[in-house]
Write a protein that holds these residues in place. Structure first.
Motif, PDB file in Angstrom:
ATOM      1  N   LEU A  13       0.801  -1.222   0.000  1.00 43.11           N
ATOM      2  CA  LEU A  13       0.000   0.000   0.000  1.00 43.11           C
ATOM      3  C   LEU A  13       0.827   1.263   0.000  1.00 43.11           C
ATOM      4  N   LEU A  14       1.848   1.322   0.839  1.00 42.53           N
ATOM      5  CA  LEU A  14       2.525   2.581   1.083  1.00 42.53           C
ATOM      6  C   LEU A  14       3.839   2.715   0.325  1.00 42.53           C
ATOM      7  N   LEU A  15       4.006   1.920  -0.721  1.00 45.52           N
ATOM      8  CA  LEU A  15       5.211   2.024  -1.529  1.00 45.52           C
ATOM      9  C   LEU A  15       5.282   3.400  -2.163  1.00 45.52           C
ATOM     10  N   ARG A  16       6.442   4.040  -2.058  1.00 49.35           N
ATOM     11  CA  ARG A  16       6.621   5.362  -2.636  1.00 49.35           C
ATOM     12  C   ARG A  16       7.972   5.427  -3.308  1.00 49.35           C
ATOM     13  N   ARG A  17       8.006   5.908  -4.511  1.00 51.54           N
ATOM     14  CA  ARG A  17       9.264   5.955  -5.245  1.00 51.54           C
ATOM     15  C   ARG A  17       9.762   7.390  -5.324  1.00 51.54           C
ATOM     16  N   LEU A  40       4.344   9.867   1.011  1.00 53.99           N
ATOM     17  CA  LEU A  40       4.279   8.767   1.968  1.00 53.99           C
ATOM     18  C   LEU A  40       3.521   9.189   3.222  1.00 53.99           C
ATOM     19  N   ARG A  41       3.786  10.410   3.700  1.00 57.10           N
ATOM     20  CA  ARG A  41       3.040  10.904   4.865  1.00 57.10           C
ATOM     21  C   ARG A  41       1.551  10.997   4.552  1.00 57.10           C
ATOM     22  N   ALA A  42       1.205  11.405   3.326  1.00 53.40           N
ATOM     23  CA  ALA A  42      -0.205  11.511   2.949  1.00 53.40           C
ATOM     24  C   ALA A  42      -0.885  10.150   2.930  1.00 53.40           C
ATOM     25  N   SER A  43      -0.192   9.123   2.445  1.00 51.30           N
ATOM     26  CA  SER A  43      -0.774   7.784   2.425  1.00 51.30           C
ATOM     27  C   SER A  43      -0.929   7.226   3.837  1.00 51.30           C
ATOM     28  N   LEU A  44       0.052   7.476   4.678  1.00 49.34           N
ATOM     29  CA  LEU A  44      -0.060   7.029   6.064  1.00 49.34           C
ATOM     30  C   LEU A  44      -1.260   7.673   6.744  1.00 49.34           C
ATOM     31  N   GLY A  49      -4.913   2.614   9.518  1.00 49.52           N
ATOM     32  CA  GLY A  49      -4.909   1.251  10.038  1.00 49.52           C
ATOM     33  C   GLY A  49      -4.110   0.280   9.202  1.00 49.52           C
ATOM     34  N   ALA A  50      -3.469   0.754   8.121  1.00 48.66           N
ATOM     35  CA  ALA A  50      -2.794  -0.170   7.207  1.00 48.66           C
ATOM     36  C   ALA A  50      -1.482  -0.684   7.764  1.00 48.66           C
ATOM     37  N   VAL A  51      -0.656   0.195   8.272  1.00 51.56           N
ATOM     38  CA  VAL A  51       0.633  -0.197   8.849  1.00 51.56           C
ATOM     39  C   VAL A  51       0.897   0.667  10.068  1.00 51.56           C
ATOM     40  N   ARG A  52       1.835   0.235  10.905  1.00 53.47           N
ATOM     41  CA  ARG A  52       2.250   1.050  12.041  1.00 53.47           C
ATOM     42  C   ARG A  52       3.115   2.189  11.523  1.00 53.47           C
ATOM     43  N   THR A  53       2.758   3.421  11.876  1.00 57.22           N
ATOM     44  CA  THR A  53       3.415   4.600  11.327  1.00 57.22           C
ATOM     45  C   THR A  53       4.795   4.816  11.942  1.00 57.22           C
ATOM     46  N   PRO A  54       5.817   5.078  11.103  1.00 61.00           N
ATOM     47  CA  PRO A  54       7.145   5.387  11.639  1.00 61.00           C
ATOM     48  C   PRO A  54       7.119   6.732  12.363  1.00 61.00           C
ATOM     49  N   LEU A  88      11.181   4.545  -1.449  1.00 65.82           N
ATOM     50  CA  LEU A  88      10.920   4.855  -0.049  1.00 65.82           C
ATOM     51  C   LEU A  88       9.615   4.187   0.359  1.00 65.82           C
ATOM     52  N   SER A  89       9.650   3.385   1.411  1.00 65.00           N
ATOM     53  CA  SER A  89       8.435   2.712   1.855  1.00 65.00           C
ATOM     54  C   SER A  89       8.394   2.684   3.379  1.00 65.00           C
ATOM     55  N   ALA A  90       7.214   2.363   3.922  1.00 67.42           N
ATOM     56  CA  ALA A  90       7.024   2.341   5.370  1.00 67.42           C
ATOM     57  C   ALA A  90       6.282   1.076   5.754  1.00 67.42           C
ATOM     58  N   SER A  91       6.729   0.433   6.810  1.00 68.42           N
ATOM     59  CA  SER A  91       6.052  -0.755   7.315  1.00 68.42           C
ATOM     60  C   SER A  91       6.526  -1.037   8.735  1.00 68.42           C
ATOM     61  N   ASP A  92       5.611  -1.465   9.577  1.00 61.56           N
ATOM     62  CA  ASP A  92       5.931  -1.891  10.943  1.00 61.56           C
ATOM     63  C   ASP A  92       6.735  -0.839  11.703  1.00 61.56           C
ATOM     64  N   GLY A  93       6.345   0.423  11.533  1.00 66.40           N
ATOM     65  CA  GLY A  93       6.980   1.503  12.270  1.00 66.40           C
ATOM     66  C   GLY A  93       8.348   1.899  11.769  1.00 66.40           C
ATOM     67  N   ARG A  94       8.752   1.397  10.609  1.00 63.79           N
ATOM     68  CA  ARG A  94      10.075   1.694  10.068  1.00 63.79           C
ATOM     69  C   ARG A  94       9.977   2.264   8.659  1.00 63.79           C
ATOM     70  N   VAL A  95      11.037   2.947   8.266  1.00 63.07           N
ATOM     71  CA  VAL A  95      11.150   3.465   6.902  1.00 63.07           C
ATOM     72  C   VAL A  95      12.243   2.676   6.190  1.00 63.07           C
TER      73      VAL A  95
END
Length: 261
Positions: A13-17, A40-44, A49-54, A88-95
């Motif tokens: 979902l939050l994949l950003r290039r 990426l901040r906008a998608s978060l 509820g999709a992923v834990r935000t970094p 640049l991507s985000a998942s499980d509280g990490r970038v």
């Protein structure tokens, strides 16, 4: 689809290039990083509820730029002269930052362009906000990616290409469909809209109908992997000035990247 992504889509979902264009041998790399963390901040924010935000400080422009530079310094195979694309991507509280070199046919694509000879009106619905987010758009486009048709909405308006935004020269302006068409707010698209013009051509965001394509004099598609690619033939109609327009856009992006070094 609601604002909570199905579990099967969350990983993508939050994949950003972001763009890593020309990186000089000395000094700060020539980057166009600002739109990538912002998207990426906008998608978060849109899918909380999709992923834990970094932590927010990890998605600040300065932090992303510093992380890119440290990665390039640490890997001898890349180094400060690296030319390629960062993701640049985000998942499980990490970038996460990943890198790859440009495709081997990049120079040929810049030199020869790519014809667009198919279309899919009605593939999208106007205002469908999920398609403003990279991962969800990618999954929707995957089955037609190789064919690369012009994707449109139910109102007969052009939206985008799979993994690329599209620009049309018509009546002395360069036009790209609005986000509400819908389309992905791509990195290069955002840079061009902020610049406001390429050469003497104003750049505008407004609806473009499939019927209007008969009046187009040049066409270019943009993304971070290729920056700008000319379309020498659009739905069977030759557009010989598209390659020069794409070269002008690449030069503009290169100049903007150099200023932000």
């Amino acid at each position: 689809m609601g604002r909570t992504a199905p579990a099967g889509l969350r990983a993508g979902l939050l994949l950003r290039r972001g763009l890593l264009h020309h990186l000089p041998h000395r000094g700060r790399p020539a980057l166009v990083p600002r739109p990538a963390p912002a998207r990426l901040r906008a998608s978060l924010a849109a899918f909380p509820g999709a992923v834990r935000t970094p932590p927010s400080e990890h998605l600040a422009e300065a932090a992303v730029r510093e992380a890119i530079e440290r990665c390039l310094r640490a890997d001898a195979a890349m180094g400060p002269a690296f030319r390629g694309v960062g993701k640049l991507s985000a998942s499980d509280g990490r970038v996460l930052l990943t890198f790859r070199e440009h495709a081997p046919d990049l120079e040929r694509m810049h030199r020869e362009g790519r014809a667009l000879d198919s279309q899919e009106p009605g593939a999208y619905r106007r205002g469908e906000a999920t398609l403003n987010h990279k991962g969800l758009a990618y999954f929707r486009q995957f089955s037609v990616m190789e064919r690369r048709p012009l994707l449109g909405n139910e109102a007969g308006e052009v939206c985008e290409l799979p993994t690329a935004n599209v620009f049309f020269q018509c009546d002395g302006v360069l036009v790209t469909p609005p986000r509400s068409a819908p389309c992905l707010p791509g990195i290069i698209r955002e840079v061009l809209l902020e610049a406001g013009h390429v050469g003497t051509l104003p750049i505008l965001e407004r609806p473009v109908s499939f019927a209007q394509l008969a009046q187009v004099s040049a066409c270019v598609f943009t993304n971070s992997a290729q920056v700008a690619t000319g379309v020498p033939s659009l739905l069977g109609r030759p557009l010989p000035t598209s390659l020069a327009l794409a070269q002008g856009i690449r030069s503009l992006v290169e100049a903007i990247a150099a200023r932000e070094r």
